[in-house]
Design an enzyme around this catalytic site. Sequence first.
Site, PDB file in Angstrom:
ATOM      1  N   ARG A 152       4.216   6.281   1.492  1.00 35.26           N
ATOM      2  CA  ARG A 152       3.964   4.844   1.615  1.00 35.26           C
ATOM      3  C   ARG A 152       4.944   4.297   2.636  1.00 35.26           C
ATOM      4  NH1 ARG A 152       8.606   3.945   0.914  1.00 35.26           N
ATOM      5  NH2 ARG A 152       8.081   1.766   0.823  1.00 35.26           N
ATOM      6  N   GLY A 153       4.789   2.979   2.932  1.00 35.64           N
ATOM      7  CA  GLY A 153       5.597   2.396   4.001  1.00 35.64           C
ATOM      8  C   GLY A 153       4.821   2.546   5.300  1.00 35.64           C
ATOM      9  N   ALA A 154       4.778   1.451   6.079  1.00 37.32           N
ATOM     10  CA  ALA A 154       3.883   1.410   7.242  1.00 37.32           C
ATOM     11  C   ALA A 154       4.065   2.598   8.193  1.00 37.32           C
ATOM     12  CB  ALA A 154       4.084   0.093   7.984  1.00 37.32           C
ATOM     13  N   ARG A 188      -5.727   2.256   2.825  1.00 38.96           N
ATOM     14  CA  ARG A 188      -4.832   1.111   2.605  1.00 38.96           C
ATOM     15  C   ARG A 188      -5.061   0.123   3.756  1.00 38.96           C
ATOM     16  NH1 ARG A 188       1.085   1.878   0.485  1.00 38.96           N
ATOM     17  NH2 ARG A 188       0.548  -0.162  -0.387  1.00 38.96           N
ATOM     18  N   GLN A 199       9.789  -0.128  -5.510  1.00 36.10           N
ATOM     19  CA  GLN A 199      10.237   0.686  -4.373  1.00 36.10           C
ATOM     20  C   GLN A 199      11.707   0.451  -4.048  1.00 36.10           C
ATOM     21  OE1 GLN A 199       7.400  -1.077  -4.476  1.00 36.10           O
ATOM     22  NE2 GLN A 199       5.797  -0.256  -3.178  1.00 36.10           N
ATOM     23  N   ASP A 203       4.528  -4.551   7.266  1.00 38.01           N
ATOM     24  CA  ASP A 203       3.355  -3.666   7.365  1.00 38.01           C
ATOM     25  C   ASP A 203       2.449  -4.054   8.503  1.00 38.01           C
ATOM     26  OD1 ASP A 203       4.307  -3.373   4.473  1.00 38.01           O
ATOM     27  OD2 ASP A 203       2.951  -1.683   4.836  1.00 38.01           O
ATOM     28  N   ASN A 233       4.385  -8.440   4.635  1.00 40.03           N
ATOM     29  CA  ASN A 233       5.260  -7.423   4.026  1.00 40.03           C
ATOM     30  C   ASN A 233       5.079  -7.467   2.511  1.00 40.03           C
ATOM     31  OD1 ASN A 233       7.232  -5.323   4.290  1.00 40.03           O
ATOM     32  ND2 ASN A 233       8.761  -6.719   3.470  1.00 40.03           N
ATOM     33  N   LYS A 234       5.770  -6.580   1.831  1.00 43.68           N
ATOM     34  CA  LYS A 234       5.646  -6.423   0.380  1.00 43.68           C
ATOM     35  C   LYS A 234       5.695  -7.767  -0.341  1.00 43.68           C
ATOM     36  CE  LYS A 234       4.983  -3.427  -1.404  1.00 43.68           C
ATOM     37  NZ  LYS A 234       3.570  -3.082  -1.707  1.00 43.68           N
TER      38      LYS A 234
HETATM   39  O1  MRU Z   1       3.294  -0.606  -0.693  1.00 46.08           O
HETATM   40  P1  MRU Z   1       4.302   0.085   0.192  1.00 46.08           P
HETATM   41  O2  MRU Z   1       5.388   0.765  -0.572  1.00 46.08           O
HETATM   42  O3  MRU Z   1       3.634   0.972   1.211  1.00 46.08           O
HETATM   43  O4  MRU Z   1       4.943  -1.109   0.967  1.00 46.08           O
HETATM   44  C1  MRU Z   1       6.024  -0.886   1.809  1.00 46.08           C
HETATM   45  C2  MRU Z   1       6.584  -2.135   2.336  1.00 46.08           C
HETATM   46  O5  MRU Z   1       6.158  -3.217   2.032  1.00 46.08           O
HETATM   47  C3  MRU Z   1       7.621  -1.998   3.361  1.00 46.08           C
HETATM   48  O6  MRU Z   1       8.517  -3.072   3.311  1.00 46.08           O
HETATM   49  C4  MRU Z   1       6.873  -2.004   4.676  1.00 46.08           C
HETATM   50  O7  MRU Z   1       6.013  -0.900   4.785  1.00 46.08           O
HETATM   51  C5  MRU Z   1       7.702  -2.178   5.821  1.00 46.08           C
HETATM   52  S1  MRU Z   1       8.680  -0.805   6.246  1.00 46.08           S
HETATM   53  C6  MRU Z   1       7.580   0.363   6.813  1.00 46.08           C
END
Ligand code: MRU
Length: 360
Positions: A52-54, A89, A200, A241, A251-252
Amino acid sequence: MNVNGKHYRTIWLNEKDTVQIIDQRWLPHEFVIEDLNTVEDVAVAIKDMHVRGAGLIGATAGWGMYVAAKQAKSVEELEKMGDYLKQQRPTAINLEWAIDRQLNEIKKSNIEDRVNVARNVAKQIEDEDAEYCRMIGVHGYKIIEDISKRKNSTVNILTHCNAGWLAFVDYGSATAPIYEAYNRGIDVHVWVDETRPRNQGARLTAWELNMHGVKHTVIADNVGGHLMQNGLVDMVIVGTDRTTYTGYVANKIGTYLKALAAKANNVPFYVALPSSTFDWELENGYDIPIEQRSGEEVKYIQGLLNGKIEKVLLTPEQSNAVNYAFDVTPPELVTGLITERGICEAKKESILKLYPEKLV
Ligand code: MRU
């Protein structure tokens, strides 16, 4: 990033030509490596958040298209597999960016060369992600250094979710300036938002900061405003993201509330991102697709119980739960964007000054 003294990236092709990942579902309690052998394995790993994470979603999509190139017999079949991966996603733009980059390169070459081309492009995406994050650190640590010189004591940085090494191939985006500052001997301390529902921050950011030896404290999601009011946060750094070329930051979930609190308390709020996370087409940030995940992720919480990883029910069984995974922070709440090319304002003119080739 070192895990118990051994250097790892979050994804790699091993000597047996197998794509391998760290399965993040089990961190911080178990360090599990998983093989991705089929396009279906890749799709599940992205959707169910083994990765996970962009940035890492993009790198996994890059390697996913290498796996797809070995399975598919034609460009049409490859395009279908790419579309399938893109659906896993919706918010992180790195997913479609990596797949389109692969398809463009494969289409430019001979179909017989698809496997070689896809392997090279996947490796380029992987290496570029790591290098861009390293550069985000090189540019971003100067902001921390300035605060440190002014304050002459510990710099307290708040971060949300995990925009760290685990969200990319290496270094991370929000964490890259922190690691760089720490490596240069600057005294830093990180407030780690737990980041419900999937935690996370509490699980992943805390784990990696620990591995690197950076001082940190995990806080419940609602604590940040109180800390800011009391002068205990010098700056906020988060990842994203998807950020539009006009400066809207997805973002999250919960990032927006932190940005509002930061604005109200004059705390600088920075967003760190590589160029692969810019959306060069969407003008209005509120048009960014916001992923909704299962309410079960809100109702249950995972942790270690008697040495085993277990999930327990938090809410009444019958209660409904809704799970918006991301929110959008408007440009006026963002102090600056830290990119691999330098720091700019969250404004079209300033972003395009750093990326003039996107000006059409
Ligand atoms: O749902 P996730 O764990 O993929 O979300 C991740 C985030 O929101 C991060 O802050 C985001 O991807 C930015 S860093 C790559």
